[in-house]
Design a protein around this motif. Structure first.
Motif, mmCIF file in Angstrom:
data_model
loop_
_atom_site.group_PDB
_atom_site.id
_atom_site.type_symbol
_atom_site.label_atom_id
_atom_site.label_comp_id
_atom_site.label_asym_id
_atom_site.label_seq_id
_atom_site.Cartn_x
_atom_site.Cartn_y
_atom_site.Cartn_z
ATOM 1 N N ALA A 7 43.926 -35.591 18.818
ATOM 2 C CA ALA A 7 42.803 -34.649 18.809
ATOM 3 C C ALA A 7 43.124 -33.399 17.991
ATOM 4 C CB ALA A 7 42.439 -34.266 20.233
ATOM 5 N N TYR A 8 42.115 -32.909 17.312
ATOM 6 C CA TYR A 8 42.240 -31.663 16.543
ATOM 7 C C TYR A 8 41.957 -30.471 17.447
ATOM 8 C CZ TYR A 8 40.788 -27.836 13.499
ATOM 9 O OH TYR A 8 40.648 -26.602 12.902
ATOM 10 N N ASP A 9 42.785 -29.429 17.308
ATOM 11 C CA ASP A 9 42.535 -28.159 17.982
ATOM 12 C C ASP A 9 42.974 -27.046 17.037
ATOM 13 O OD1 ASP A 9 41.952 -26.773 20.770
ATOM 14 O OD2 ASP A 9 43.759 -25.825 19.946
ATOM 15 N N ALA A 10 42.113 -26.067 16.858
ATOM 16 C CA ALA A 10 42.370 -25.019 15.863
ATOM 17 C C ALA A 10 43.623 -24.213 16.177
ATOM 18 C CB ALA A 10 41.162 -24.095 15.768
ATOM 19 N N HIS A 11 43.975 -24.077 17.457
ATOM 20 C CA HIS A 11 45.112 -23.240 17.829
ATOM 21 C C HIS A 11 46.387 -24.048 18.060
ATOM 22 C CE1 HIS A 11 42.500 -19.735 18.266
ATOM 23 N NE2 HIS A 11 41.656 -20.506 18.951
ATOM 24 N N CYS A 12 46.274 -25.202 18.672
ATOM 25 C CA CYS A 12 47.469 -25.927 19.100
ATOM 26 C C CYS A 12 47.767 -27.186 18.287
ATOM 27 C CB CYS A 12 47.345 -26.307 20.577
ATOM 28 S SG CYS A 12 47.252 -24.875 21.685
ATOM 29 N N HIS A 13 46.782 -27.741 17.619
ATOM 30 C CA HIS A 13 47.030 -28.992 16.898
ATOM 31 C C HIS A 13 46.057 -29.101 15.725
ATOM 32 C CE1 HIS A 13 47.810 -33.616 17.101
ATOM 33 N NE2 HIS A 13 48.731 -32.992 16.384
ATOM 34 N N ASP A 14 46.270 -28.247 14.748
ATOM 35 C CA ASP A 14 45.343 -28.227 13.614
ATOM 36 C C ASP A 14 45.550 -29.389 12.659
ATOM 37 O OD1 ASP A 14 47.762 -27.475 12.647
ATOM 38 O OD2 ASP A 14 47.088 -25.600 11.725
ATOM 39 N N SER A 15 46.577 -30.201 12.905
ATOM 40 C CA SER A 15 46.802 -31.385 12.067
ATOM 41 C C SER A 15 46.214 -32.654 12.684
ATOM 42 C CB SER A 15 48.303 -31.593 11.849
ATOM 43 O OG SER A 15 48.975 -31.803 13.086
ATOM 44 N N GLY A 16 45.552 -32.505 13.810
ATOM 45 C CA GLY A 16 44.966 -33.676 14.463
ATOM 46 C C GLY A 16 43.871 -34.301 13.616
ATOM 47 N N PRO A 17 43.894 -35.622 13.426
ATOM 48 C CA PRO A 17 42.911 -36.271 12.547
ATOM 49 C C PRO A 17 41.556 -36.524 13.204
ATOM 50 C CG PRO A 17 44.447 -37.905 13.370
ATOM 51 C CD PRO A 17 44.913 -36.582 13.906
#
Length: 399
Positions: A7-17
């Protein structure tokens, strides 16, 4: 967690597809906070999931969880926010903004697509061919077997019409008419139950070799138990089987019991048919029993075989496989029975009640000078012979 890795998350996982996450509640009459590109949101909605699986279909599920991905620690923690959510989610197969939707696919999950066409084909065959032919045959030949089979086809057509109506409405609004759907399924169950009864009666030679049934208690017990099981299987599948589970109706204990009892009834059917043929010497009736037994054996055995094959089939195709084989086998069996019970053919082996009006001939006979008039309470016994079955019937004539 697999979702956290993808999952993509702007703060914690911005590389999520994958754009999986949405925080709720959303601001009233505004887009959800995670919808950072309004052009990707369907008009009139607050959030949109765009799923693109062009090469290989798969199931997608939505889940509400009372936790949040903490933007400071990037860890999941339980949410203490108390809120009452009111939501309406619409899931479709296709782009809502496109104008060229296939009405038989757009509102349906992939595993239910093309089912409308299956029902429509069955409705055409039953409504335009089998039922009119059998109603005509029932009008020509008044016989309990003919009437029972006519009832089977009429009930089957009613079930198909109800199910088709539900699916047609579903193809437009995505909801359908649940009551109509249940009524259609119950009619289909009733048709299957009546057809099973017809087959068991014919195996015992009822109305063909004899009019009296032997071991009636066993016959009706097997038929009643099978009817109860298929009804139990239907409601069990509707209430107890979770759609998330990778199973079909025949992978439950009512399903296995139904299949096992069907095989047991098939063995009993063959035994009764063999016993009936042992005491039958009429060639036409023996030919009927041979063709009837071969066709019925295929109808009995197809469902357990298809259910076992379905275990190896992907859930994406399993429902359509079972539905297609079930209705195809029923349609074939009903077509064969229509052929075998057609009046011009069945009068050679069905026990028919011959009606003769001999009143005018008797009056002329009584007025003849060489015949003594009988008292009014005298009863004449006139034999009516059936040359095919070597049976004779005494016709009582009151003069």
């Amino acid at each position: 967690m697999e979702v956290q890795k993808e999952a993509y998350d702007a703060h914690c996982h911005d590389s999520g597809p994958e754009d999986f996450l949405r925080r709720v509640p959303c601001p009233k009459n505004q887009l959800c906070l995670d919808e950072d590109n309004p052009t990707h949101v369907v008009s009139g909605t607050q959030l949109t999931y765009a799923v693109q699986d062009i090469n290989s279909p798969r199931f997608w599920y939505l889940s509400f969880v009372a936790c949040v991905w903490n933007s400071s620690t990037c860890k999941w923690q339980r949410s203490n926010h108390n809120a009452s959510l009111h939501y309406q989610l619409t899931l479709v197969n296709g782009d809502p903004s496109a104008a060229d939707h296939n009405p038989f696919e757009y509102q349906f999950s992939f595993d239910k697509q093309d089912t409308v066409e299956i029902y429509l084909v069955c409705v055409v065959f039953y409504g335009c061919i089998l039922v009119p032919l059998q109603v005509y045959a029932a009008c020509r030949q008044i016989h309990p077997i003919t009437r029972l089979f006519t009832a089977v086809l009429v009930v089957q057509l009613a079930g198909l019409l109800f199910d088709t109506l539900h699916l047609l409405v579903f193809s437009f609004d995505g909801e359908g008419i649940e009551g109509i759907n249940i009524a259609g399924d119950l009619f289909n169950i009733l048709a299957q139950s009546l057809f099973m009864m017809l087959l068991l009666l014919l195996a015992k030679g009822w109305a063909i070799t004899r009019m009296m049934l032997t071991r009636r208690l066993l016959l009706f017990a097997l038929w009643g138990l099978y009817s109860i099981l298929i009804l139990t299987l239907y409601f069990w599948n509707m209430t107890e089987v979770d759609v998330v589970q990778d199973i079909d109706e025949y992978q439950t204990w009512p399903g296995w019991l139904t299949l096992g009892l069907r095989v047991l009834i098939m063995v009993w059917f063959l035994g009764e048919l063999r016993h009936t043929m042992t005491y039958e010497h009429n060639t036409n009736k023996l030919n009927f029993f041979l063709h009837f037994g071969a066709a019925t054996l295929v109808w009995f055995i197809y469902l357990p075989v298809v259910a076992l094959i379905a275990l190896q089939v992907s859930p994406l195709w399993r429902y359509k496989l079972l539905l297609g084989f079930t209705y195809s086998a029923d349609l074939l069996a009903h077509s064969v029975m229509t052929y075998l019970l057609w009046p011009d053919r069945s009068e050679q082996y069905l026990l028919l009640a011959y009606e003769a009006d001999l009143s005018s001939e008797l009056e002329e006979f009584n007025e003849a000078p060489h015949v003594l008039n009988h008292p009014k309470d005298t009863t004449l016994l006139t034999p009516l012979c059936d040359t095919e079955s070597n049976h004779s019937t005494l016709l009582k004539i009151h003069t």
